[in-house]
Design a protein around this motif. Structure first.
Motif, PDB file in Angstrom:
ATOM      1  N   ILE A 104      63.514  49.996  22.554  1.00 38.35           N
ATOM      2  CA  ILE A 104      64.222  51.200  22.111  1.00 38.35           C
ATOM      3  C   ILE A 104      64.007  52.281  23.155  1.00 38.35           C
ATOM      4  CG2 ILE A 104      62.324  51.949  20.585  1.00 38.35           C
ATOM      5  CD1 ILE A 104      64.665  53.052  18.741  1.00 38.35           C
ATOM      6  N   THR A 105      65.110  52.810  23.666  1.00 32.59           N
ATOM      7  CA  THR A 105      65.054  53.762  24.768  1.00 32.59           C
ATOM      8  C   THR A 105      66.231  54.718  24.638  1.00 32.59           C
ATOM      9  OG1 THR A 105      64.805  53.946  27.179  1.00 32.59           O
ATOM     10  CG2 THR A 105      66.374  52.310  26.373  1.00 32.59           C
ATOM     11  N   SER A 106      66.418  55.563  25.645  1.00 40.05           N
ATOM     12  CA  SER A 106      67.529  56.512  25.627  1.00 40.05           C
ATOM     13  C   SER A 106      68.644  56.031  26.552  1.00 40.05           C
ATOM     14  CB  SER A 106      67.056  57.895  26.073  1.00 40.05           C
ATOM     15  OG  SER A 106      66.737  57.877  27.454  1.00 40.05           O
ATOM     16  N   GLU A 107      69.792  56.625  26.415  1.00 39.88           N
ATOM     17  CA  GLU A 107      70.909  56.270  27.285  1.00 39.88           C
ATOM     18  C   GLU A 107      70.561  56.505  28.752  1.00 39.88           C
ATOM     19  OE1 GLU A 107      75.496  57.734  27.993  1.00 39.88           O
ATOM     20  OE2 GLU A 107      74.779  57.530  25.945  1.00 39.88           O
ATOM     21  N   ALA A 108      69.756  57.536  29.028  1.00 36.86           N
ATOM     22  CA  ALA A 108      69.406  57.863  30.412  1.00 36.86           C
ATOM     23  C   ALA A 108      68.624  56.742  31.087  1.00 36.86           C
ATOM     24  CB  ALA A 108      68.599  59.163  30.444  1.00 36.86           C
ATOM     25  N   TYR A 109      67.874  55.949  30.314  1.00 32.62           N
ATOM     26  CA  TYR A 109      66.999  54.929  30.901  1.00 32.62           C
ATOM     27  C   TYR A 109      67.526  53.511  30.716  1.00 32.62           C
ATOM     28  CZ  TYR A 109      63.763  58.900  30.535  1.00 32.62           C
ATOM     29  OH  TYR A 109      63.173  60.140  30.624  1.00 32.62           O
ATOM     30  N   GLU A 137      67.434  46.645  34.503  1.00 33.04           N
ATOM     31  CA  GLU A 137      67.086  46.234  35.863  1.00 33.04           C
ATOM     32  C   GLU A 137      65.654  45.721  35.936  1.00 33.04           C
ATOM     33  OE1 GLU A 137      66.637  48.253  40.315  1.00 33.04           O
ATOM     34  OE2 GLU A 137      67.928  49.191  38.815  1.00 33.04           O
ATOM     35  N   GLN A 138      64.716  46.431  35.282  1.00 34.44           N
ATOM     36  CA  GLN A 138      63.320  46.002  35.353  1.00 34.44           C
ATOM     37  C   GLN A 138      63.093  44.720  34.556  1.00 34.44           C
ATOM     38  OE1 GLN A 138      60.225  48.915  35.003  1.00 34.44           O
ATOM     39  NE2 GLN A 138      60.959  49.941  36.835  1.00 34.44           N
ATOM     40  N   LEU A 139      63.835  44.501  33.487  1.00 31.41           N
ATOM     41  CA  LEU A 139      63.771  43.224  32.790  1.00 31.41           C
ATOM     42  C   LEU A 139      64.244  42.097  33.700  1.00 31.41           C
ATOM     43  CD1 LEU A 139      65.145  44.198  29.261  1.00 31.41           C
ATOM     44  CD2 LEU A 139      62.848  43.333  29.731  1.00 31.41           C
ATOM     45  N   ALA A 140      65.359  42.320  34.397  1.00 36.00           N
ATOM     46  CA  ALA A 140      65.912  41.291  35.280  1.00 36.00           C
ATOM     47  C   ALA A 140      64.948  40.957  36.413  1.00 36.00           C
ATOM     48  CB  ALA A 140      67.254  41.751  35.834  1.00 36.00           C
ATOM     49  N   GLU A 141      64.225  41.960  36.912  1.00 33.09           N
ATOM     50  CA  GLU A 141      63.298  41.737  38.020  1.00 33.09           C
ATOM     51  C   GLU A 141      62.191  40.754  37.650  1.00 33.09           C
ATOM     52  OE1 GLU A 141      63.721  46.126  40.211  1.00 33.09           O
ATOM     53  OE2 GLU A 141      61.910  45.613  39.078  1.00 33.09           O
ATOM     54  N   ILE A 142      61.818  40.705  36.378  1.00 33.03           N
ATOM     55  CA  ILE A 142      60.750  39.784  35.960  1.00 33.03           C
ATOM     56  C   ILE A 142      61.312  38.587  35.182  1.00 33.03           C
ATOM     57  CG2 ILE A 142      58.935  41.530  35.958  1.00 33.03           C
ATOM     58  CD1 ILE A 142      59.278  41.766  32.921  1.00 33.03           C
ATOM     59  N   GLY A 143      62.642  38.450  35.167  1.00 35.15           N
ATOM     60  CA  GLY A 143      63.261  37.283  34.563  1.00 35.15           C
ATOM     61  C   GLY A 143      63.220  37.243  33.054  1.00 35.15           C
ATOM     62  N   HIS A 144      63.296  38.414  32.393  1.00 34.59           N
ATOM     63  CA  HIS A 144      63.247  38.458  30.932  1.00 34.59           C
ATOM     64  C   HIS A 144      64.460  39.205  30.376  1.00 34.59           C
ATOM     65  CE1 HIS A 144      59.197  36.828  29.893  1.00 34.59           C
ATOM     66  NE2 HIS A 144      59.037  37.030  31.184  1.00 34.59           N
ATOM     67  N   GLU A 145      64.713  38.988  29.082  1.00 38.53           N
ATOM     68  CA  GLU A 145      65.804  39.657  28.387  1.00 38.53           C
ATOM     69  C   GLU A 145      65.274  40.290  27.106  1.00 38.53           C
ATOM     70  OE1 GLU A 145      68.754  36.688  27.741  1.00 38.53           O
ATOM     71  OE2 GLU A 145      69.580  36.848  29.775  1.00 38.53           O
ATOM     72  N   ALA A 146      66.053  41.216  26.557  1.00 38.41           N
ATOM     73  CA  ALA A 146      65.672  41.889  25.313  1.00 38.41           C
ATOM     74  C   ALA A 146      66.918  42.470  24.673  1.00 38.41           C
ATOM     75  CB  ALA A 146      64.653  42.996  25.584  1.00 38.41           C
ATOM     76  N   ASP A 147      66.821  42.764  23.384  1.00 31.20           N
ATOM     77  CA  ASP A 147      67.835  43.579  22.724  1.00 31.20           C
ATOM     78  C   ASP A 147      67.493  45.035  23.021  1.00 31.20           C
ATOM     79  OD1 ASP A 147      69.050  41.350  21.626  1.00 31.20           O
ATOM     80  OD2 ASP A 147      67.871  41.440  19.778  1.00 31.20           O
ATOM     81  N   ILE A 148      68.407  45.758  23.657  1.00 28.92           N
ATOM     82  CA  ILE A 148      68.143  47.132  24.071  1.00 28.92           C
ATOM     83  C   ILE A 148      68.868  48.072  23.119  1.00 28.92           C
ATOM     84  CG2 ILE A 148      68.269  48.802  25.948  1.00 28.92           C
ATOM     85  CD1 ILE A 148      68.350  46.404  27.894  1.00 28.92           C
ATOM     86  N   LEU A 149      68.089  48.858  22.397  1.00 35.60           N
ATOM     87  CA  LEU A 149      68.583  49.758  21.361  1.00 35.60           C
ATOM     88  C   LEU A 149      68.497  51.186  21.887  1.00 35.60           C
ATOM     89  CD1 LEU A 149      69.498  49.630  18.347  1.00 35.60           C
ATOM     90  CD2 LEU A 149      67.093  49.936  17.716  1.00 35.60           C
ATOM     91  N   LEU A 150      69.606  51.935  21.829  1.00 34.34           N
ATOM     92  CA  LEU A 150      69.670  53.264  22.439  1.00 34.34           C
ATOM     93  C   LEU A 150      69.610  54.359  21.382  1.00 34.34           C
ATOM     94  CD1 LEU A 150      72.457  52.693  25.138  1.00 34.34           C
ATOM     95  CD2 LEU A 150      69.974  52.347  25.324  1.00 34.34           C
ATOM     96  N   GLU A 151      68.632  55.254  21.535  1.00 37.74           N
ATOM     97  CA  GLU A 151      68.531  56.445  20.692  1.00 37.74           C
ATOM     98  C   GLU A 151      69.483  57.515  21.213  1.00 37.74           C
ATOM     99  OE1 GLU A 151      64.191  57.386  19.176  1.00 37.74           O
ATOM    100  OE2 GLU A 151      64.184  57.028  21.325  1.00 37.74           O
ATOM    101  N   PRO A 152      70.288  58.131  20.372  1.00 36.80           N
ATOM    102  CA  PRO A 152      71.162  59.209  20.829  1.00 36.80           C
ATOM    103  C   PRO A 152      70.437  60.535  21.020  1.00 36.80           C
ATOM    104  CG  PRO A 152      71.510  58.801  18.502  1.00 36.80           C
ATOM    105  CD  PRO A 152      70.542  57.753  18.963  1.00 36.80           C
TER     106      PRO A 152
END
Length: 470
Positions: A59-64, A70-85
């Motif tokens: 859970i992060t913001s739209e800005a990040y 990108e940082q997930l891809a660098e270590i070869g992982h995936e996640a569900d990314i939930l954006l706080e408004p």
């Protein structure tokens, strides 16, 4: 209990206590403070065992959002990314993560972790998760109480009570950050540091939250139900989420619930809440000096240097932290870490730009680094990742000149398309729509020279954008 845990990584904080390295545009959880990886990446790797952990939620913001991806891809992982408004503190963030986890598993057990913490003993941390999972399944909200290494004044404490199962105990009480004499008494009495990380059944957390603030839980649940999907991100409904009361999960739930439990753990944990903490976790010379970057010490003890380029030399000093970036330098006493937050508050008025972003800023397509700024001109270094492109755009007040330094550039000017190689250049007049693309397999690097009467970023008129930025 054999159920897999859904990790919920909280990744929205600004981290002003590590200024000038940590800034609003790229906060501490995305910085490589202790090696090649960021603390966010280390957190993801910590919960990567598929036998125990399910696909994480971040859970992060739209800005990040693009930094997270990108940082997930660098270590070869995936996640569900939930954006706080909007930022609403940890209470609504954890509640939203719990409600989202229920859309994946109606009996989800969630592990809420901060993205900016350090754990040096990962096996001990994982063992604590296994121990806590038993009581989370028994409808307790389990927090992780760190065995104190010293009487710290920067952490809250937990007084453990009666035993539940294994090493897990009920929470007798939570206490706020103490002064040094009180912290010493707490340590002697067997209190634990409050790490601010939790494990719980999602339904239990939401029920306990609802019992003290039903309106917020309703609006948060609505924000998840009405969440959209954009570019692979889950976007919480803004109108609903913004109605939730901004509050930490400690105040909203943990200090009120009768279901709080604590699992003691000794895992080399730190919340990296100050440069003093970074120094404590860093390798040191025989005189207690630590350095990231190039530093020279003479007759100097217990100092810490973090340099993003400039060589730093210290002579005849003790107990200092010196942080040098390309556009700001911090010199501070290590023993007074709380003063830095007050300093950054003043800087936001006196020099707001140096609190917001670095000279090098990251974009979803690459990065931009300011090299020189003068009256009516700016020079920047652009790096475009392979296969990416900037928005189709135009400017009312400036013209641009691009010089390719490395790689291949595909440039669109109005209806014309030109492919450029190293050492070639092109001029973009005021008012002409243009786009830069990297069709190659290596990063595209170029120098951009801007000239005009106004050079602000708000003179970018985006006509078309792959990342749906306004």
């Amino acid at each position: 209990m054999s159920k897999r845990i859904i990790p919920l990584i909280m990744c929205g904080g600004a981290g002003t206590r590590l200024w000038p390295s940590s800034r609003e545009g790229r906060p501490k959880q995305f910085l490589p403070l202790f090696g090649p990886r960021s603390t966010f990446q280390d957190t993801i790797l910590r919960i990567a065992d598929p036998a125990l952990f399910d696909r994480p939620i971040v859970i992060t913001s739209e800005a990040y959002r693009f930094m997270v991806r990108e940082q997930l891809a660098e270590i070869g992982h995936e996640a569900d990314i939930l954006l706080e408004p909007a930022r609403r503190d940890s209470g609504p963030a954890i509640a939203a993560g719990a409600a989202f986890a229920l859309t994946r598993d109606s009996d989800a057990v969630v592990l809420a972790l901060a993205a900016d913490h350090v754990v040096r003993d990962v096996p001990a941390f994982v063992a604590a998760c296994r121990a806590g999972l038993v009581e989370a399944g028994n409808d307790h909200i389990v927090t992780f109480g760190v065995t104190p290494e010293r009487p710290a004044v920067e952490y809250g404490y937990i007084s453990p009570g009666d035993g539940l199962s294994g090493d897990v105990k009920r929470v007798a009480k939570f206490v706020e950050k103490p002064d040094l004499p009180t912290a010493t008494r707490y340590v002697e009495a067997g209190y634990l540091w409050n790490s601010g990380n939790f494990m719980f059944r999602a339904t239990t957390l939401l029920d306990e939250y609802r019992s003290v603030d039903a309106d917020s839980v309703t609006t948060i649940s609505d924000a998840v139900t009405k969440a959209g999907r954009d570019l692979g991100f889950f976007t919480l409904d803004a109108d609903a989420f913004k109605q939730a009361r901004a509050i930490s999960v400690d105040y909203a739930v943990m200090e009120k619930t009768a279901k709080a439990a604590v699992v003691p753990v000794s895992c080399g944990w730190s919340d990296v809440g100050s440069w003093l903490a970074v120094w404590e976790l860093s390798a040191k010379d025989a005189h207690g000096n630590a350095a990231q970057g190039v530093a020279v010490f003479e007759d100097t003890r217990n100092c810490h240097v973090a340099s993003d380029g400039p060589t730093v030399a210290l002579e005849g000093v003790d107990d200092l932290v010196v942080v040098a970036t390309q556009d700001a330098v911090l010199v501070s006493r290590q023993k007074d870490p709380n003063n830095l937050k007050r300093l950054v508050t003043k800087l936001k008025v006196a020099a707001p730009r140096v609190t917001e972003d670095h000279l090098k800023t990251h974009r979803p397509w690459g990065s931009v680094q300011a090299l020189e700024t003068g009256e009516r001109y700016q020079v920047k270094r652009l790096v475009v990742k392979a296969g990416e492109r900037i928005s189709l755009q135009m400017h009312h007040h400036r013209s641009e000149h691009w010089i390719v330094v490395r790689g291949t550039a595909k440039v669109t000017l109005n209806d014309q398309v030109k492919v450029m190689q190293e050492n070639e250049s092109i001029y973009i007049p005021i008012g002409v729509s243009h786009r830069l693309e990297n069709p190659g397999k290596i990063p595209l690097e170029l120098i951009e020279v801007q000239t005009g009467s106004y050079l602000g970023e708000d003179d970018i008129v985006r006509i078309e954008d792959d990342y749906k930025r306004t």
